[in-house]
Write a protein that holds these residues in place. Structure first.
Motif, PDB file in Angstrom:
ATOM      1  N   GLY A 344       0.820  -1.211   0.000  1.00 16.03           N
ATOM      2  CA  GLY A 344       0.000   0.000   0.000  1.00 16.03           C
ATOM      3  C   GLY A 344       0.850   1.256   0.000  1.00 16.03           C
ATOM      4  O   GLY A 344       2.078   1.207   0.171  1.00 16.03           O
ATOM      5  N   TYR A 345       0.163   2.386  -0.171  1.00 19.76           N
ATOM      6  CA  TYR A 345       0.849   3.659  -0.350  1.00 19.76           C
ATOM      7  C   TYR A 345      -0.025   4.767   0.224  1.00 19.76           C
ATOM      8  O   TYR A 345      -1.254   4.722   0.143  1.00 19.76           O
ATOM      9  CB  TYR A 345       1.074   3.893  -1.847  1.00 19.76           C
ATOM     10  CG  TYR A 345       1.693   5.213  -2.223  1.00 19.76           C
ATOM     11  CD1 TYR A 345       3.075   5.359  -2.297  1.00 19.76           C
ATOM     12  CD2 TYR A 345       0.900   6.319  -2.539  1.00 19.76           C
ATOM     13  CE1 TYR A 345       3.654   6.566  -2.662  1.00 19.76           C
ATOM     14  CE2 TYR A 345       1.469   7.536  -2.897  1.00 19.76           C
ATOM     15  CZ  TYR A 345       2.849   7.650  -2.951  1.00 19.76           C
ATOM     16  OH  TYR A 345       3.425   8.834  -3.319  1.00 19.76           O
ATOM     17  N   THR A 351      -3.316  16.489  -1.596  1.00 23.66           N
ATOM     18  CA  THR A 351      -4.550  16.035  -0.941  1.00 23.66           C
ATOM     19  C   THR A 351      -4.284  14.687  -0.295  1.00 23.66           C
ATOM     20  O   THR A 351      -3.758  13.788  -0.959  1.00 23.66           O
ATOM     21  CB  THR A 351      -5.700  15.895  -1.961  1.00 23.66           C
ATOM     22  OG1 THR A 351      -5.908  17.148  -2.613  1.00 23.66           O
ATOM     23  CG2 THR A 351      -6.978  15.463  -1.265  1.00 23.66           C
ATOM     24  N   PRO A 352      -4.607  14.516   0.981  1.00 28.06           N
ATOM     25  CA  PRO A 352      -4.367  13.223   1.622  1.00 28.06           C
ATOM     26  C   PRO A 352      -5.036  12.086   0.872  1.00 28.06           C
ATOM     27  O   PRO A 352      -6.226  12.155   0.535  1.00 28.06           O
ATOM     28  CB  PRO A 352      -4.977  13.413   3.018  1.00 28.06           C
ATOM     29  CG  PRO A 352      -4.942  14.888   3.254  1.00 28.06           C
ATOM     30  CD  PRO A 352      -5.181  15.502   1.916  1.00 28.06           C
ATOM     31  N   GLY A 359      -4.584   2.395  -8.024  1.00 28.80           N
ATOM     32  CA  GLY A 359      -5.641   3.398  -7.902  1.00 28.80           C
ATOM     33  C   GLY A 359      -5.806   3.935  -6.500  1.00 28.80           C
ATOM     34  O   GLY A 359      -5.634   3.216  -5.503  1.00 28.80           O
ATOM     35  N   TRP A 360      -6.183   5.221  -6.406  1.00 30.76           N
ATOM     36  CA  TRP A 360      -6.451   5.841  -5.113  1.00 30.76           C
ATOM     37  C   TRP A 360      -7.785   5.347  -4.559  1.00 30.76           C
ATOM     38  O   TRP A 360      -8.725   5.088  -5.322  1.00 30.76           O
ATOM     39  CB  TRP A 360      -6.516   7.360  -5.256  1.00 30.76           C
ATOM     40  CG  TRP A 360      -5.222   7.989  -5.666  1.00 30.76           C
ATOM     41  CD1 TRP A 360      -4.889   8.428  -6.913  1.00 30.76           C
ATOM     42  CD2 TRP A 360      -4.091   8.255  -4.838  1.00 30.76           C
ATOM     43  NE1 TRP A 360      -3.615   8.945  -6.923  1.00 30.76           N
ATOM     44  CE2 TRP A 360      -3.099   8.853  -5.651  1.00 30.76           C
ATOM     45  CE3 TRP A 360      -3.807   8.040  -3.490  1.00 30.76           C
ATOM     46  CZ2 TRP A 360      -1.852   9.240  -5.163  1.00 30.76           C
ATOM     47  CZ3 TRP A 360      -2.565   8.422  -2.993  1.00 30.76           C
ATOM     48  CH2 TRP A 360      -1.611   9.023  -3.818  1.00 30.76           C
ATOM     49  N   LEU A 361      -7.857   5.216  -3.253  1.00 33.35           N
ATOM     50  CA  LEU A 361      -9.131   4.866  -2.638  1.00 33.35           C
ATOM     51  C   LEU A 361     -10.133   5.987  -2.852  1.00 33.35           C
ATOM     52  O   LEU A 361      -9.783   7.165  -2.854  1.00 33.35           O
ATOM     53  CB  LEU A 361      -8.951   4.632  -1.130  1.00 33.35           C
ATOM     54  CG  LEU A 361      -8.045   3.473  -0.697  1.00 33.35           C
ATOM     55  CD1 LEU A 361      -8.161   3.272   0.810  1.00 33.35           C
ATOM     56  CD2 LEU A 361      -8.374   2.177  -1.425  1.00 33.35           C
ATOM     57  N   MET A 366     -12.018   6.067   1.963  1.00 40.98           N
ATOM     58  CA  MET A 366     -11.150   6.842   2.852  1.00 40.98           C
ATOM     59  C   MET A 366     -11.837   7.087   4.192  1.00 40.98           C
ATOM     60  O   MET A 366     -11.206   7.024   5.256  1.00 40.98           O
ATOM     61  CB  MET A 366     -10.767   8.171   2.206  1.00 40.98           C
ATOM     62  CG  MET A 366      -9.672   8.056   1.163  1.00 40.98           C
ATOM     63  SD  MET A 366      -8.081   7.512   1.880  1.00 40.98           S
ATOM     64  CE  MET A 366      -7.691   8.887   2.958  1.00 40.98           C
ATOM     65  N   LYS A 367     -13.141   7.356   4.160  1.00 41.28           N
ATOM     66  CA  LYS A 367     -13.878   7.566   5.404  1.00 41.28           C
ATOM     67  C   LYS A 367     -13.873   6.314   6.268  1.00 41.28           C
ATOM     68  O   LYS A 367     -13.739   6.400   7.495  1.00 41.28           O
ATOM     69  CB  LYS A 367     -15.312   8.008   5.088  1.00 41.28           C
ATOM     70  CG  LYS A 367     -15.411   9.428   4.531  1.00 41.28           C
ATOM     71  CD  LYS A 367     -16.854   9.808   4.250  1.00 41.28           C
ATOM     72  CE  LYS A 367     -16.942  11.231   3.713  1.00 41.28           C
ATOM     73  NZ  LYS A 367     -18.345  11.619   3.406  1.00 41.28           N
TER      74      LYS A 367
END
Length: 462
Positions: A344-345, A351-352, A359-361, A366-367
């Motif tokens: 993971g990264y 932006t956090p 792919g970005w979550l 994220m929540k």
């Protein structure tokens, strides 16, 4: 000094000429130099391990604060709102600053501190009081180590703004004094208590990233105008620090990722290399200002650090760290805070975000992540911290946590070895920059105990 190994080492590497071991390195007597030999080699013996050390509980933490310019007033306000704190003394060179803070405290709180001012050494009188437990230091950098050392010698714990030290000799002074006196020396690295940094620390500890193999931190903040503002830093002290070419302010980006990588607690920095760009702005700014204001004449003739410094570190366990410093370029603020693992990264700026794979979550994911990995300290005082303030609340959480540890007899999250290690990046990077980015070994301030020291806990315990 004939055949003195330490002196020969300094000469051969360029350290002696650069002076990063302290002003006395080139002129010290044989008796003064020889005892330092072991400190810089593998044979250095730790007198007492301050990592994990828990000082006796303090029902009330009696605090003296020195330095009421840029950072000190915020500390006064925050500490006045922490349960179990009594602010007993305030100190600054300028009497009006002391009086202003005393008036604010008298108006809004029950704290009635005694003031010390009018002399560059008024702080010593404050430290010598017997009714203080903690000296909180928010002065110009050159005073950080002398004040912290004096405080510990006087039987007080020391909390010192960043960087805790400017030279390697100062780093060792902090370590030696803390171990000998068994007094805490905490560097006030507030970024370790920012919300996203705390969340990624918990994620790393619980294996979300797999094996963390690389991390990045930075201090990228356009301070060009402030550094040249005559009403900014008293005596233009911070502008003068910029005569040094290296990473002058590494700890904001470095502290949180060192905790994630368990540096000093399972891993250790091995060596670093550092490179700076040329200076494309500071000297030009000084010369432009000097054209219309003679005050800036002395600054127009100086050489300044490069715009961007990039320092890379290899750890004993084969991990890599990148740290950057740029406080003049017109670009958005960033501390990077990159955590890269085998599974993971995470990256905080611009932006956090967190990624699994390519792919970005998404926002909903994220929540859910935040719910799962929000640390206990944020759940307990996070909302109060946002109300009190201090860089969005992280300053208050740092102060609250320091007092929490002292009142409950708990080890500090940041100890003297962290203060020394994170601060030593500055002088070591200066050496590397001055020597065509050659690599240089990073000292082991723990005396080998990093192999068995336990990671920073992420539960309150108090």
């Amino acid at each position: 000094m004939k055949n003195n190994p330490r002196r020969e080492f300094l000469k051969s590497t360029g350290l002696l000429g650069l002076g990063i071991f302290g002003a006395g390195a080139a002129t010290a007597s044989e008796s003064n130099i020889l005892p330092l030999e072991a400190k810089y080699g593998a044979s250095r013996v730790q007198h007492f391990n301050m990592s994990g050390f828990a000082a006796p509980k303090l029902e009330t933490v009696r605090v003296g604060i020195v330095g009421l310019g840029m950072r000190g007033p915020g500390a006064v306000n925050r500490l006045s709102k922490v349960e179990g704190v009594e602010i007993k003394a305030l100190c600054d060179l300028l009497p009006e600053r002391v009086e202003k803070q005393k008036e604010l405290l008298a108006k809004d709180t029950d704290h009635r501190p005694v003031g010390y001012s009018g002399s560059v050494y008024a702080w010593k009188e404050m430290c010598d009081r017997e009714d203080l437990d903690l000296i909180y230091i928010a002065t110009p950098w050159e005073w950080h180590t002398p004040m912290a050392v004096y405080a510990m010698e006087a039987g007080k714990h020391a909390a010192v703004e960043v960087p805790a030290a400017r030279t390697l000799d100062e780093c060792w002074q902090l370590v030696e004094t803390s171990e000998r006196t068994k007094k805490h020396c905490m560097q006030l690295e507030n970024c370790c208590y920012d919300f996203f940094e705390l969340m990624t620390l918990k994620m790393a500890r619980e294996g979300y990233f797999g094996e963390v193999l690389h991390a990045e931190g930075a201090y990228i903040h356009d301070l060009l105008a402030l550094n040249f503002n005559k009403e900014g830093y008293q005596g233009m002290w911070r502008l003068k620090e910029n005569y040094r070419d290296g990473n002058l302010y590494p700890t904001h980006g470095l502290g949180p990722i060192c905790q994630i990588l368990n540096i000093n607690r399972g891993d250790q920095m091995d060596y670093l290399t550092s490179l700076s760009s040329n200076d494309f702005q500071m000297k030009k700014e000084a010369q432009k200002l000097a054209d219309t204001d003679n005050f800036f004449g002395e600054f127009a003739s100086k050489s300044y650090r490069g715009n961007m410094n990039t320092t890379v570190v290899k750890t004993k366990n084969g991990k890599s760290i990148m740290i950057q410093h740029d406080v003049t370029s017109p670009r958005p603020y960033s501390r990077l805070h990159v955590v890269s693992g085998t599974e993971g990264y995470a990256q905080k700026y611009p932006t956090p975000g967190v990624a699994k794979g390519h792919g970005w979550l998404k926002e909903e994911e994220m929540k859910e992540l935040e719910k799962k990995y929000t640390p206990e300290i944020v759940l307990k005082v996070g909302e109060l911290a946002k109300q009190v303030g201090g860089h969005g609340g992280m300053d208050f959480m740092m102060d609250w946590r320091l007092i929490d540890c002292l009142r409950n007899g708990l080890p500090l999250d940041q100890d003297v070895y962290d203060a020394a290690l994170w601060s030593c990046i500055s002088p070591l990077s200066e050496w590397s920059v001055a020597n065509r980015s050659n690599s240089i070994d990073v000292p082991d301030f723990t005396g080998g105990s990093w192999k068995t020291n336990k990671p920073v806990p992420i539960t309150l315990r108090g």
